[in-house]
Structures are given as structure tokens and as C-alpha cells.
Enzyme design. Structure first.
Site, PDB file in Angstrom:
ATOM      1  N   GLU A  58       0.808  -1.220   0.000  1.00  0.00           N
ATOM      2  CA  GLU A  58       0.000   0.000   0.000  1.00  0.00           C
ATOM      3  C   GLU A  58       0.847   1.279   0.000  1.00  0.00           C
ATOM      4  O   GLU A  58       0.865   2.058   0.977  1.00  0.00           O
ATOM      5  CB  GLU A  58      -0.983  -0.023   1.171  1.00  0.00           C
ATOM      6  CG  GLU A  58      -1.959  -1.177   1.065  1.00  0.00           C
ATOM      7  CD  GLU A  58      -3.014  -1.220   2.161  1.00  0.00           C
ATOM      8  OE1 GLU A  58      -2.895  -0.464   3.142  1.00  0.00           O
ATOM      9  OE2 GLU A  58      -3.955  -2.015   2.029  1.00  0.00           O
TER      10      GLU A  58
ATOM     11  N   GLU B  70      -5.321  -8.372  -0.250  1.00  0.00           N
ATOM     12  CA  GLU B  70      -6.114  -8.032   0.935  1.00  0.00           C
ATOM     13  C   GLU B  70      -7.559  -7.751   0.548  1.00  0.00           C
ATOM     14  O   GLU B  70      -7.796  -7.008  -0.414  1.00  0.00           O
ATOM     15  CB  GLU B  70      -5.580  -6.786   1.663  1.00  0.00           C
ATOM     16  CG  GLU B  70      -4.333  -6.988   2.439  1.00  0.00           C
ATOM     17  CD  GLU B  70      -3.900  -5.724   3.148  1.00  0.00           C
ATOM     18  OE1 GLU B  70      -4.754  -4.912   3.552  1.00  0.00           O
ATOM     19  OE2 GLU B  70      -2.680  -5.521   3.264  1.00  0.00           O
TER      20      GLU B  70
END
Ligand SMILES: N=NNCCOCCOc1ccc(-c2cn(C[C@@H]3NC[C@@H](O)[C@H]3O)nn2)cc1
Length: 448
Positions: free
Chosen positions: A166, A352
Site C-alpha cells: 500500500e 487483501e
């Protein structure tokens, strides 16, 4: 009912991260990370929670692997804590820290579970942050040194590698919004961090190729899908900015060798520029093999000049939300995966996806029906994506177990397994058994 059959070689897994589950923060020669510091700064983390103990997976990883075997996953995404490997960031290697991960990876392989490794999941050695962090090329070079230690140790054992988790969170959530560690609130700092991590990513991929390391390597952006509140060009442009900062700002340099010009110009209006040095963009665009995509939710956005640097306001449209306040809207994943095709039909893994549902134990069970519903909706979209011919190769639920949810501390629970943070007893939730059945059948059954 509806049955969605998945490809026979589709990978099913779960995901965690070092700082969120390991604990043992002062053991095994581990150095201090920016999250140790941030969590000890009053007001930064709910309830003053920190990762000193977490799920104690440093000591209980064999128990965790037994849960993975029971669940039936064939892939497990985890991260290595850089401060365990090189405690001061770029100095001596801590063999004790490396040996912990050797034992863990060997135990995964013994269990028939494919390791899917994230090199950097936010726990930067504090010494490097003290010297300028990702905006300082010292950190970039230190990351490459750390990455090469891991590459050499685990080549042949690990075949799936991610450099960064991320990057939007690392750069903008943590250095422009100040919500995550180290907590800076400055646009230029965030842009410097984003560029530094991209150069570090590219140099690590070049090392990976030069050293002839086994497997495939990539990066895992998080998705911020948004649709315009109205048909106005201003609202669409506001969505474009929000989507692009999470995605294009990182994937354009990697796949095209240049930043998205419309955002470069937007930031220039705010007085911020990208500190590109000669050769950087060639390094960053070293070809990669796969992408990890982290998806949780999507927004309905409109132009609002008061809504932060992007002037993009996400509206509350009254949708059902998870307990962390994120709307449950799975179709953003489908839309995003088609948006992603502009980079080519690259191999993608959902690294995720999951729901924060804070149900607690009742008579020894956790009836987390809302989490099951969330997964049903998102796996149905994944089947739709695969059916469209997009190379979506696997899915990792966030998360195997409840863990330290950053600024939210331990109050927010994303796990398929409940963790009692006093006793550290793990209890599979009803969603664990639901997911176990999906994996066993390799199909999703949507009940009418
Ligand atoms: N996107 N625009 N936001 C505009 C302003 O938002 C303010 C708040 O922002 C955010 C945005 C995103 C997150 C977040 C958390 N996780 C879950 C973790 N993923 C990696 C793994 O460690 C999980 O624990 N994923 N994303 C948190 C806060």
C-alpha cells in the site's frame, strides 16, 4: 442458489503483517520501528495500544500454521520486519532475527503452504526515519541492502514477492494526512516519500533479476475506487484524482516510466514537485511480474474545494458499513479491475480483502454473519472478474486473525479467527468455517 466455480489452480489464502501480529517487540535482537515510536506517542493510536505483544505470533506461529492447515489455504501472505533483520536499518545483520523467519518459512513449506512475502509492510527502522526516512536516498539504499539479504536467504523457498504494501498509505496517509506513522502532515514530504519508495522498489527489482532469485516479484497498491456524485466534469475529475493518487501515481512510473501528468500539474499548483534524479524513472520502471491489489470499499465522490489537497469529497450515501465505517460495496472491485487493464492483462492477486466486524464471543462462538455476507459479495465479483478474462490468480483474505489495526489499535477486528488479547487464545469464527468450505469446494455458493 447460484454456484460460482473457481479455476482449478486458483490460489486461496490469508494475509497478515509483521508489526500487526508478531509482538516480541524487544526480543530476538529486534530494533525499534517507526510504529513502536508512533504507538507510544500520546493520541496517535486508540487506547494507547501498541505492537509489543499483539497476537504473540513470534512465539505462537506453529499454532497459527495449524489454523492455516485447518482452514485449508495453500497460500499465506506475511511480511518480514526489517528491524529484526538489520536493527539499525543499514548496519549489521541480526542472524537471530533472520533465523526466526527461516524457521517460520520452513514450517510453512512443511505444511504445504506457499509463502507470499511482503518485504515492507510499514515497520521502517526508526534510525532511518530519524535521518530523513524515504525522502533520503540512504533509506533507499538501506532497503536494497535489506531486500538482498532476504532474497539470498529465501531464494528457492519463496516464489511470490512484494516489495511494498500500500504505497499510498506509506506516503500520503502517513506523511500528508498524518494518520499513520511517522505522522507527518506535509504534501511535499509525502511526494518525496512516494518517490523514494518507488526508486527503492525499482532498485530491489533490479537486484532480484541480477541475483537470479526464484519466483515472481511485484508491488501491492491499495484501491480507492470512486464514482462521481453527478455527471458534472468537476465531480468526475474529483474521482479521477482520488483513484489516481492510490493507483496511477505508483503504477504509471512502474509501467510507463512517468508520473500521471494531470496529477503532477495539480500538485505543482499546490507548490509541490517530484524530486526526480537522473535515471530514477528507468530504475522505477524495471519490469515486474505481478500485482497485489488490496480492496476494501469504494466511494461516491464530488468536487469540493475544501476537501483536502485533492478537493475530492467522499459522501455518505447511507450504505451498510462495516464496524470501521467503510461502506460495503463490492462492485468497486469489478470496476477497478477493468480500470487496471490499462496497464495490460497483468497477473493480479487480491492480497487483501476483508471486513471489520467487531462481533465477540457468545457461548464460545462468533457468529459473524456480516463478515460472511461481505465475503460472499466480494468473491462473487471476483468470479465475475475472472469470467471476463482478467488474470486474477488468487485471493488472500485480510486477515487470518484479529490483530493490531494501526491507529485503531485492537478495537477493530478483521480476523477469520478471534484473538483474546489477554489470553491470546485463538477461536475460529463462523466465517472461518464458511471460507474453509469455499476453499475445499473451490466454488462459492450464494444462498437465495
Ligand atoms: N483513500 N483515501 N482516504 C482519504 C482519507 O482517509 C482517512 C483514513 O484513511 C485510511 C485509508 C485507508 C486505511 C486502510 C487500512 N487498511 C487495512 C490495512 N491494509 C494493510 C493491512 O495492514 C490492514 O491492516 N487498508 N486501508 C486506513 C485509513
Amino acid at each position: 442458489m447460484t454456484i460460482f466455480q473457481f479455476p482449478k489452480d486458483f490460489r486461496w489464502g490469508t494475509a497478515t503483517a509483521s508489526y500487526q501480529i508478531e509482538g516480541a517487540a524487544q526480543e530476538g535482537g529486534r530494533g525499534v520501528s517507526i510504529w513502536d515510536t508512533f504507538a507510544r506517542t500520546p493520541g496517535k493510536v486508540f487506547n494507547g495500544d501498541n505492537g509489543d505483544v499483539a497476537c504473540d505470533s513470534y512465539h505462537r506461529y506453529e499454532e497459527d500454521i495449524e489454523l492455516m492447515k485447518k482452514l485449508g489455504i495453500n497460500t499465506y501472505r506475511f511480511s518480514i520486519a526489517w528491524p529484526r533483520i538489520i536493527p539499525d536499518g543499514d548496519g549489521e545483520i541480526n542472524r537471530e532475527g533472520l533465523d526466526f523467519y527461516v524457521r517460520f518459512v520452513d514450517a510453512l513449506l512443511e505444511a504445504g503452504i506457499e509463502p507470499f512475502l511482503t518485504l515492507y509492510h510499514w515497520d521502517l527502522p526508526q534510525t532511518l526515519e530519524d535521518d530523513g526516512g524515504w525522502g533520503n536516498r540512504r533509506t533507499v539504499d538501506a532497503f536494497v541492502k535489506y531486500a538482498e539479504v532476504i532474497f539470498k536467504e529465501f531464494s528457492g523457498k519463496i516464489n511470490f514477492w512484494l516489495t511494498f504494501n500500500e504505497p499510498w498509505c506509506i506516503a500520503f496517509l502517513s506523511n500528508m494526512l498524518g494518520i499513520h506513522a511517522p505522522g507527518n502532515k506535509d504534501l511535499q514530504t509525502a511526494i518525496n516519500v512516494a518517490h523514494g519508495l518507488l526508486v527503492a522498489h525499482g532498485k530491489a527489482v533490479q537486484s532480484f533479476r541480477r541475483l537470479g532469485i526464484t519466483g515472481q516479484i511485484g508491488i501491492a497498491p491499495n484501491v480507492c475506487w470512486a464514482e462521481p456524485y453527478s455527471k458534472s466534469p468537476e465531480d468526475q475529475a474529483a474521482c479521477d484524482r482520488s483513484i489516481a493518487l492510490n493507483t496511477d501515481w505508483f503504477l504509471d512510473p512502474i509501467y510507463k516510466g512517468s508520473y500521471p501528468q494531470f496529477l503532477v500539474d495539480w500538485f505543482a499548483e499546490a507548490g509541490a514537485t517530484v524530486p526526480i534524479q537522473d535515471g530514477d524513472m528507468e530504475i522505477i520502471s524495471e519490469p515486474i511480474d505481478l500485482l497485489g491489489i488490496n480492496y476494501y470499499t469504494m466511494g461516491i465522490n464530488r468536487f469540493n474545494p475544501e476537501a483536502g489537497v485533492l478537493q475530492s469529497e467522499e459522501l455518505n450515501m447511507g450504505l451498510i458499513k462495516t464496524d470501521i465505517g467503510w461502506p460495503v460495496e463490492s462492485r468497486g472491485l469489478y470496476e477497478f479491475m477493468h480500470y487496471l487493464q490499462k496497464y495490460g492483462n497483468v497477473d493480479v492477486y487480491i492480497t487483501e480483502n476483508g471486513a471489520c466486524i467487531n462481533d465477540d464471543l457468545e457461548n464460545g462462538k462468533i457468529n459473524d454473519d456480516r463478515r460472511i455476507s461481505y465475503y460472499e459479495q466480494h468473491l462473487a465479483q471476483i468470479h465475475r472478474i475472472i469470467n471476463d478474462g482478467i488474470n486474477l490468480k488468487g485471493y488472500m483474505a485480510w486477515s487470518l486473525m484479529d490483530n493490531f489495526e494501526w491507529a485503531e489499535g485492537y478495537r477493530m477486528r478483521f480476523g477469520l479467527v478471534h484473538v483474546d488479547y489477554r489470553s491470546l487464545v485463538r477461536t475460529p469464527k463462523e466465517s472461518f468455517y464458511w471460507y474453509q468450505n469455499v476453499i475445499k469446494n473451490n466454488w462459492l455458493e450464494i444462498r437465495n
